[in-house]
Write an enzyme that holds these catalytic residues in place. Structure first.
Site, PDB file in Angstrom:
ATOM      1  N   GLU A 273       0.778  -0.989  -0.087  1.00  0.00           N
ATOM      2  CA  GLU A 273      -0.036  -0.138  -0.015  1.00  0.00           C
ATOM      3  C   GLU A 273       0.773   1.255   0.077  1.00  0.00           C
ATOM      4  OE1 GLU A 273      -1.902  -0.384   3.772  1.00  0.00           O
ATOM      5  OE2 GLU A 273      -3.438  -1.874   2.877  1.00  0.00           O
ATOM      6  N   PRO A 274       1.634   1.434  -1.118  1.00  0.00           N
ATOM      7  CA  PRO A 274       2.534   2.827  -0.930  1.00  0.00           C
ATOM      8  C   PRO A 274       1.919   3.933  -1.260  1.00  0.00           C
ATOM      9  CG  PRO A 274       2.968   1.455  -2.949  1.00  0.00           C
ATOM     10  CD  PRO A 274       1.810   0.511  -2.229  1.00  0.00           C
ATOM     11  N   ARG A 312       3.369  20.204   5.821  1.00  0.00           N
ATOM     12  CA  ARG A 312       4.399  19.297   6.272  1.00  0.00           C
ATOM     13  C   ARG A 312       5.391  19.799   7.150  1.00  0.00           C
ATOM     14  NH1 ARG A 312       7.380  16.243   3.821  1.00  0.00           N
ATOM     15  NH2 ARG A 312       7.052  14.469   5.404  1.00  0.00           N
ATOM     16  N   CYS A 342      -0.972  34.148   9.119  1.00  0.00           N
ATOM     17  CA  CYS A 342      -0.467  34.710  10.420  1.00  0.00           C
ATOM     18  C   CYS A 342      -0.280  33.630  11.558  1.00  0.00           C
ATOM     19  CB  CYS A 342      -1.753  35.678  10.851  1.00  0.00           C
ATOM     20  SG  CYS A 342      -1.718  37.024   9.598  1.00  0.00           S
ATOM     21  N   GLU A 343       0.684  33.049  11.426  1.00  0.00           N
ATOM     22  CA  GLU A 343       1.130  31.973  12.400  1.00  0.00           C
ATOM     23  C   GLU A 343       2.617  32.018  12.381  1.00  0.00           C
ATOM     24  OE1 GLU A 343      -0.605  29.548  14.191  1.00  0.00           O
ATOM     25  OE2 GLU A 343      -2.598  29.816  13.354  1.00  0.00           O
ATOM     26  N   TYR A 370       1.122  13.933   0.270  1.00  0.00           N
ATOM     27  CA  TYR A 370       0.776  14.722   1.432  1.00  0.00           C
ATOM     28  C   TYR A 370       1.097  16.261   1.558  1.00  0.00           C
ATOM     29  CZ  TYR A 370       0.813  10.231   3.049  1.00  0.00           C
ATOM     30  OH  TYR A 370       0.557   8.744   3.025  1.00  0.00           O
TER      31      TYR A 370
HETATM   32  C1  LIG Z   1      -1.012   6.181   5.065  1.00  0.00           C
HETATM   33  C2  LIG Z   1      -1.226   4.846   4.908  1.00  0.00           C
HETATM   34  C3  LIG Z   1      -0.533   4.162   3.607  1.00  0.00           C
HETATM   35  C4  LIG Z   1       0.598   4.757   3.067  1.00  0.00           C
HETATM   36  O1  LIG Z   1       1.630   5.232   3.630  1.00  0.00           O
HETATM   37  P1  LIG Z   1       2.861   6.034   2.731  1.00  0.00           P
HETATM   38  O2  LIG Z   1       3.963   6.292   3.984  1.00  0.00           O
HETATM   39  O3  LIG Z   1       2.524   7.188   2.008  1.00  0.00           O
HETATM   40  O4  LIG Z   1       3.593   5.008   1.982  1.00  0.00           O
HETATM   41  C5  LIG Z   1      -0.654   2.789   3.571  1.00  0.00           C
HETATM   42  N1  LIG Z   1      -1.481   2.156   4.377  1.00  0.00           N
HETATM   43  C6  LIG Z   1      -2.420   2.619   5.401  1.00  0.00           C
HETATM   44  C7  LIG Z   1      -2.980   1.905   6.177  1.00  0.00           C
HETATM   45  C8  LIG Z   1      -1.971   3.927   5.722  1.00  0.00           C
HETATM   46  O5  LIG Z   1      -2.897   4.604   6.750  1.00  0.00           O
END
Ligand SMILES: *Cc1c(COP(=O)(O)O)cnc(C)c1O
Length: 414
Positions: A273-274, A312, A342-343, A370
């Site tokens: 899940e990248p 970030r 304004c921070e 992000y």
């Molecule tokens: C945010 C998230 C990701 C992706 O993370 P990266 O650091 O952007 O690769 C994958 N799986 C889950 C459950 C997440 O919450």
């Protein structure tokens, strides 16, 4: 391959001049390279080649429809965390059968929408969520496919805000308590168990914690198998880091070795899940210098991008490299690059060596992940436009918001 390069001192992304983009679309402006998106996706394909696998892009990193559409075309699945992300993926042409749904707070409405769409899997994060999903699925006359997100309790050695796999985090079920929950799931009429998943954190630069987490998960998979629960997939989450400054991101060949040594010969499909590593270095934020405030020991460069555009630095103290779009001589004093919000926390970069001239353009690098997805309208600032470049072609993939648009849903009372 670096799609960002200079010609005659001027920055280009692929074959497109950043000066030209700023002139046509204005600033601040998010700009992405399609070649870089493709290359990042292909590097995962190479790492997983030969294993049954699915790369589920984590939509929260950058949910623009065009980016989702591009990944869908490359064959990606998607990791979503809300009903909104589900709708985006479907609108962009993503296949429901390749969607996994993560997140600790899925509402009943989100469950219904995902069951209606026929997603591949709910990643279950608690006992209560499992019971609710079972009830909702039965009410709908459906079977919900689930995996249980286990928390393997390994320290990913990343920033505390983005580490998720420790005991004290809100995510997942402690791995030691997973077995009884699997048994319970196996007995539910509205539930079919299809997998297991974990995700230990983000911006991981060391592969050892990932290898550790996989080993712990495989140990659980073995125990489940011995009680008759067989899984179709093992989801090892996302989280591989990228280079923002001087980090050494994980080497994809080493990542492949870890995967091959653990999964070769197994029948389960490997899911990853990248998010960040697919889009982070494919994008930049283009901003114009409004003012230079000169001091005795340091200058402030006030740019037209702010913490609402790129959160970030303010949120995690994250570093983004900032480079001039046109090289025009040597820097004098160190500079803080700040926005108009304004921070005091509104900065893009501190103590940088940048030659500051009013009216010139700066590129804030590695802003594809992000960045836009965490942006807000704080200080009533319309959010920036987004552009995707492909060789010499330019696609406006999101229009700049308007001030009128910001107020559209509000009502006066007198
Ligand atoms: C945010 C998230 C990701 C992706 O993370 P990266 O650091 O952007 O690769 C994958 N799986 C889950 C459950 C997440 O919450």
């Amino acid at each position: 391959m670096n799609p960002l390069h200079r010609m005659d001192g001027r920055l280009f992304l692929e074959e497109v001049s950043l000066e030209e983009l700023a002139r046509v679309y204005g600033t601040p402006l998010y700009v992405y390279s399609q070649a870089a998106l493709t290359e990042a996706f292909d590097s995962y394909e190479r790492a997983l080649a030969g294993l049954p696998h699915l790369i589920c892009y984590a939509v929260k990193a950058n949910g623009n429809l065009a980016i989702l559409q591009h990944f869908a075309r490359l064959g990606a699945g998607f990791d979503i965390v809300s009903g909104g992300e589900l709708a985006r993926v479907l609108r962009a042409g993503g296949q429901a059968a390749k969607i996994v749904f993560s997140g600790v707070g899925k509402t009943e409405a989100e469950m219904r929408a995902a069951l209606d769409a026929g997603i591949r899997c709910f990643n279950i994060e608690s006992e209560s969520e499992l019971s609710r999903l079972n009830r909702v699925a039965k009410e709908m006359g459906r079977i919900a496919l689930v995996s249980i997100r286990v928390n393997p309790d390994v320290d990913p050695k990343t920033h505390p805000y983005i580490s998720t796999g420790l005991k004290q985090n809100k995510f997942g079920i402690p791995i030691g308590r997973a077995q009884p929950l699997y048994r319970q799931a196996a007995s539910m009429d509205g539930i079919e168990i299809v997998g297991v998943d974990c995700h230990i954190g983000s911006q991981l630069t060391d592969l050892a914690p990932i290898a550790d987490a996989i080993d712990r998960v495989l140990d659980l998979v073995g125990k489940l198998s011995s009680i008759g629960i067989r899984l179709k997939h093992i989801d090892i989450g996302g989280g591989l880091g990228i280079r923002y400054r001087d980090e050494t991101p994980p080497d994809m060949t080493d990542f492949r070795s870890i995967l091959i040594s653990r999964f070769r010969g197994r029948s389960e499909e490997v899911i990853v899940e990248p998010g960040r590593s697919l889009v982070g270095n494919a994008g930049l934020l283009l901003t114009r210098i409004e003012y230079v405030k000169r001091g005795d020991t340091k200058n402030f460069i006030v740019v037209d991008a702010a913490m609402n555009d790129l959160m970030r630095p303010s949120l995690y103290d994250a570093f983004h490299d900032i480079v001039p779009v046109c090289q025009s001589g040597e820097p004098d004093l160190p500079c803080d690059v700040v926005g108009p919000v304004c921070e005091t926390g509104d900065f893009i970069g501190l103590n940088r060596a940048i030659r500051a001239r009013e009216g010139e353009l700066l590129a804030v690098l590695s802003a594809g992940a992000y960045g836009m997805s965490m942006s807000s309208n704080y200080n009533s600032r319309p959010r920036s436009a987004e552009v995707l470049v492909n060789k010499n072609k330019i696609h406006l993939i999101r229009e700049r918001e308007t001030i009128e648009g910001l107020m559209a849903g509000e009502r006066l009372v007198y």
